[in-house]
Design a protein around this motif. Structure first.
Motif, PDB file in Angstrom:
ATOM      1  N   MET A  13      66.177  40.325 119.436  1.00 36.05           N
ATOM      2  CA  MET A  13      67.132  39.593 118.625  1.00 36.05           C
ATOM      3  C   MET A  13      67.526  40.406 117.386  1.00 36.05           C
ATOM      4  O   MET A  13      68.690  40.456 117.020  1.00 36.05           O
ATOM      5  N   LEU A  14      66.536  41.035 116.737  1.00 42.48           N
ATOM      6  CA  LEU A  14      66.818  41.796 115.530  1.00 42.48           C
ATOM      7  C   LEU A  14      67.771  42.951 115.821  1.00 42.48           C
ATOM      8  O   LEU A  14      68.682  43.225 115.042  1.00 42.48           O
ATOM      9  N   ARG A  15      67.579  43.616 116.955  1.00 42.83           N
ATOM     10  CA  ARG A  15      68.455  44.738 117.308  1.00 42.83           C
ATOM     11  C   ARG A  15      69.888  44.260 117.523  1.00 42.83           C
ATOM     12  O   ARG A  15      70.832  44.919 117.101  1.00 42.83           O
ATOM     13  N   ARG A  16      70.062  43.114 118.181  1.00 40.64           N
ATOM     14  CA  ARG A  16      71.420  42.563 118.384  1.00 40.64           C
ATOM     15  C   ARG A  16      72.065  42.216 117.057  1.00 40.64           C
ATOM     16  O   ARG A  16      73.249  42.458 116.848  1.00 40.64           O
ATOM     17  N   LEU A  17      71.290  41.660 116.158  1.00 39.48           N
ATOM     18  CA  LEU A  17      71.802  41.323 114.831  1.00 39.48           C
ATOM     19  C   LEU A  17      72.197  42.586 114.080  1.00 39.48           C
ATOM     20  O   LEU A  17      73.268  42.653 113.461  1.00 39.48           O
ATOM     21  N   TYR A  18      71.362  43.601 114.138  1.00 44.11           N
ATOM     22  CA  TYR A  18      71.653  44.894 113.510  1.00 44.11           C
ATOM     23  C   TYR A  18      72.948  45.480 114.077  1.00 44.11           C
ATOM     24  O   TYR A  18      73.819  45.929 113.336  1.00 44.11           O
ATOM     25  N   ASP A  19      73.079  45.488 115.407  1.00 43.79           N
ATOM     26  CA  ASP A  19      74.281  46.028 116.051  1.00 43.79           C
ATOM     27  C   ASP A  19      75.531  45.236 115.668  1.00 43.79           C
ATOM     28  O   ASP A  19      76.602  45.804 115.459  1.00 43.79           O
ATOM     29  N   TRP A  20      75.392  43.919 115.561  1.00 38.56           N
ATOM     30  CA  TRP A  20      76.534  43.090 115.170  1.00 38.56           C
ATOM     31  C   TRP A  20      76.983  43.442 113.752  1.00 38.56           C
ATOM     32  O   TRP A  20      78.175  43.605 113.487  1.00 38.56           O
ATOM     33  N   VAL A  21      76.017  43.573 112.826  1.00 40.68           N
ATOM     34  CA  VAL A  21      76.365  43.933 111.449  1.00 40.68           C
ATOM     35  C   VAL A  21      77.047  45.295 111.424  1.00 40.68           C
ATOM     36  O   VAL A  21      78.059  45.489 110.756  1.00 40.68           O
ATOM     37  N   SER A  56      70.326  39.167  99.883  1.00 41.12           N
ATOM     38  CA  SER A  56      69.512  38.969  98.677  1.00 41.12           C
ATOM     39  C   SER A  56      68.880  37.595  98.589  1.00 41.12           C
ATOM     40  O   SER A  56      68.054  37.361  97.711  1.00 41.12           O
ATOM     41  N   SER A  57      69.256  36.687  99.494  1.00 41.38           N
ATOM     42  CA  SER A  57      68.674  35.355  99.412  1.00 41.38           C
ATOM     43  C   SER A  57      68.095  34.847 100.728  1.00 41.38           C
ATOM     44  O   SER A  57      67.072  34.174 100.715  1.00 41.38           O
ATOM     45  N   VAL A  58      68.719  35.163 101.872  1.00 42.64           N
ATOM     46  CA  VAL A  58      68.217  34.579 103.123  1.00 42.64           C
ATOM     47  C   VAL A  58      68.307  35.482 104.346  1.00 42.64           C
ATOM     48  O   VAL A  58      67.748  35.156 105.382  1.00 42.64           O
ATOM     49  N   PHE A  59      68.985  36.619 104.301  1.00 42.98           N
ATOM     50  CA  PHE A  59      69.307  37.378 105.501  1.00 42.98           C
ATOM     51  C   PHE A  59      68.357  38.543 105.694  1.00 42.98           C
ATOM     52  O   PHE A  59      67.840  39.114 104.742  1.00 42.98           O
ATOM     53  N   LEU A  60      68.138  38.931 106.951  1.00 48.45           N
ATOM     54  CA  LEU A  60      67.167  39.951 107.284  1.00 48.45           C
ATOM     55  C   LEU A  60      67.716  41.376 107.251  1.00 48.45           C
ATOM     56  O   LEU A  60      67.031  42.296 106.847  1.00 48.45           O
ATOM     57  N   VAL A  61      68.952  41.585 107.667  1.00 48.95           N
ATOM     58  CA  VAL A  61      69.509  42.932 107.803  1.00 48.95           C
ATOM     59  C   VAL A  61      70.072  43.396 106.460  1.00 48.95           C
ATOM     60  O   VAL A  61      70.877  42.701 105.842  1.00 48.95           O
ATOM     61  N   PRO A  62      69.662  44.574 105.975  1.00 49.41           N
ATOM     62  CA  PRO A  62      70.155  45.059 104.682  1.00 49.41           C
ATOM     63  C   PRO A  62      71.631  45.439 104.730  1.00 49.41           C
ATOM     64  O   PRO A  62      72.160  45.862 105.772  1.00 49.41           O
ATOM     65  N   ALA A  63      72.280  45.314 103.612  1.00 44.40           N
ATOM     66  CA  ALA A  63      73.710  45.631 103.501  1.00 44.40           C
ATOM     67  C   ALA A  63      73.990  47.105 103.747  1.00 44.40           C
ATOM     68  O   ALA A  63      75.115  47.472 104.102  1.00 44.40           O
ATOM     69  N   ASP A  64      72.986  47.952 103.596  1.00 42.80           N
ATOM     70  CA  ASP A  64      73.152  49.386 103.829  1.00 42.80           C
ATOM     71  C   ASP A  64      73.662  49.671 105.235  1.00 42.80           C
ATOM     72  O   ASP A  64      74.387  50.638 105.462  1.00 42.80           O
ATOM     73  N   VAL A  65      73.265  48.837 106.201  1.00 37.05           N
ATOM     74  CA  VAL A  65      73.672  49.009 107.598  1.00 37.05           C
ATOM     75  C   VAL A  65      75.190  48.971 107.722  1.00 37.05           C
ATOM     76  O   VAL A  65      75.772  49.710 108.511  1.00 37.05           O
ATOM     77  N   LEU A  66      75.831  48.148 106.939  1.00 35.91           N
ATOM     78  CA  LEU A  66      77.285  48.052 106.947  1.00 35.91           C
ATOM     79  C   LEU A  66      77.911  49.026 105.956  1.00 35.91           C
ATOM     80  O   LEU A  66      78.948  49.634 106.232  1.00 35.91           O
ATOM     81  N   TYR A  67      77.261  49.194 104.825  1.00 39.35           N
ATOM     82  CA  TYR A  67      77.803  50.059 103.776  1.00 39.35           C
ATOM     83  C   TYR A  67      77.943  51.513 104.236  1.00 39.35           C
ATOM     84  O   TYR A  67      78.967  52.155 103.989  1.00 39.35           O
ATOM     85  N   LEU A  68      76.911  52.057 104.872  1.00 40.71           N
ATOM     86  CA  LEU A  68      76.912  53.472 105.254  1.00 40.71           C
ATOM     87  C   LEU A  68      78.100  53.858 106.147  1.00 40.71           C
ATOM     88  O   LEU A  68      78.830  54.800 105.818  1.00 40.71           O
ATOM     89  N   PRO A  69      78.341  53.174 107.267  1.00 38.01           N
ATOM     90  CA  PRO A  69      79.491  53.583 108.091  1.00 38.01           C
ATOM     91  C   PRO A  69      80.833  53.362 107.390  1.00 38.01           C
ATOM     92  O   PRO A  69      81.773  54.131 107.601  1.00 38.01           O
ATOM     93  N   MET A  70      80.904  52.333 106.558  1.00 35.01           N
ATOM     94  CA  MET A  70      82.155  52.106 105.822  1.00 35.01           C
ATOM     95  C   MET A  70      82.434  53.251 104.863  1.00 35.01           C
ATOM     96  O   MET A  70      83.556  53.757 104.787  1.00 35.01           O
ATOM     97  N   ALA A  71      81.406  53.659 104.118  1.00 32.22           N
ATOM     98  CA  ALA A  71      81.586  54.733 103.133  1.00 32.22           C
ATOM     99  C   ALA A  71      81.838  56.073 103.817  1.00 32.22           C
ATOM    100  O   ALA A  71      82.568  56.910 103.288  1.00 32.22           O
TER     101      ALA A  71
END
Length: 196
Positions: free
Chosen positions: A1-9, A30-45
């Motif tokens: 499940m975590l891998r699917r969530l990571y891939d979705w992000v 910062s309050s409830v989610f497991l996947v860090p924002a870095d996962v999305l930030y890195l490919p965007m940047a």
């Protein structure tokens, strides 16, 4: 499940609404989610290096606002909302250990180390803990702005300076480096606290 969530992000980076998604992910991380924002930030940047600092600002502001939401969860709704969230992620025991040993200065250091470098324990645990112990909200916001801002703006600088070749280094070794920096800061803190 975590891998699917990571891939979705990660897939969100290709969307036109990626910047909005970055804000959403940074907020909920910062309050409830497991996947860090870095996962999305890195490919965007990497895709838009000219916007790396803009994305860093978006992630920082959203992350701080999410941290405030976590603080509020801990302060106003620990038993009703925050405790079940921590139990869902299997972090309730870690939270109880942190809660038993906190003090003002130690908590600020913990927040800086956690949110700025290592995600250990996860930032959501620290934000909720801060609310539960009624850590002063102004100091909490200031430390969150510094810690999260340093993290995202350091990533922006690295990506703008070194480009795609630094991405693999960041993805594979940043956790180890972050952990080492966190341990070093904790050791320095303990030496200062107990030696002086």
């Amino acid at each position: 499940m975590l891998r699917r969530l990571y891939d979705w992000v990660l897939s969100l980076a290709a969307r036109k609404s990626a910047e909005v998604w970055l804000a959403v992910i940074a907020f909920v991380e910062s309050s409830v989610f497991l996947v860090p924002a870095d996962v999305l930030y890195l490919p965007m940047a990497l895709a838009r290096p000219d916007r790396a600092y803009r994305y860093a600002l978006v992630a920082t502001v959203a992350s701080v606002l999410g941290g405030i939401a976590g603080w509020m969860l801990g302060y106003f709704a620990y038993d009703q909302l925050a405790r079940p969230i921590l139990e869902f992620y299997g972090k309730a025991e870690a939270f109880d250990q942190l809660r038993a040993g906190e003090s003002g200065v130690e908590l600020v250091l913990l927040m800086l180390v956690t949110s700025g470098f290592a995600h250990l324990p996860p930032i959501k645990v620290v934000t909720i803990l801060s609310g539960v112990v009624a850590f002063p909200l102004g100091w909490f916001v200031l430390s969150a702005v510094i810690a999260r801002g340093l993290r995202f703006f350091l990533l922006a600088w690295l990506l703008r300076t070194y480009g795609d070749e630094i991405r693999h280094f960041i993805e594979k070794r940043l956790g180890l480096i972050a952990g080492a920096v966190a341990v070093l800061l904790i050791v320095i803190f303990l030496v200062l606290k107990y030696a002086l």
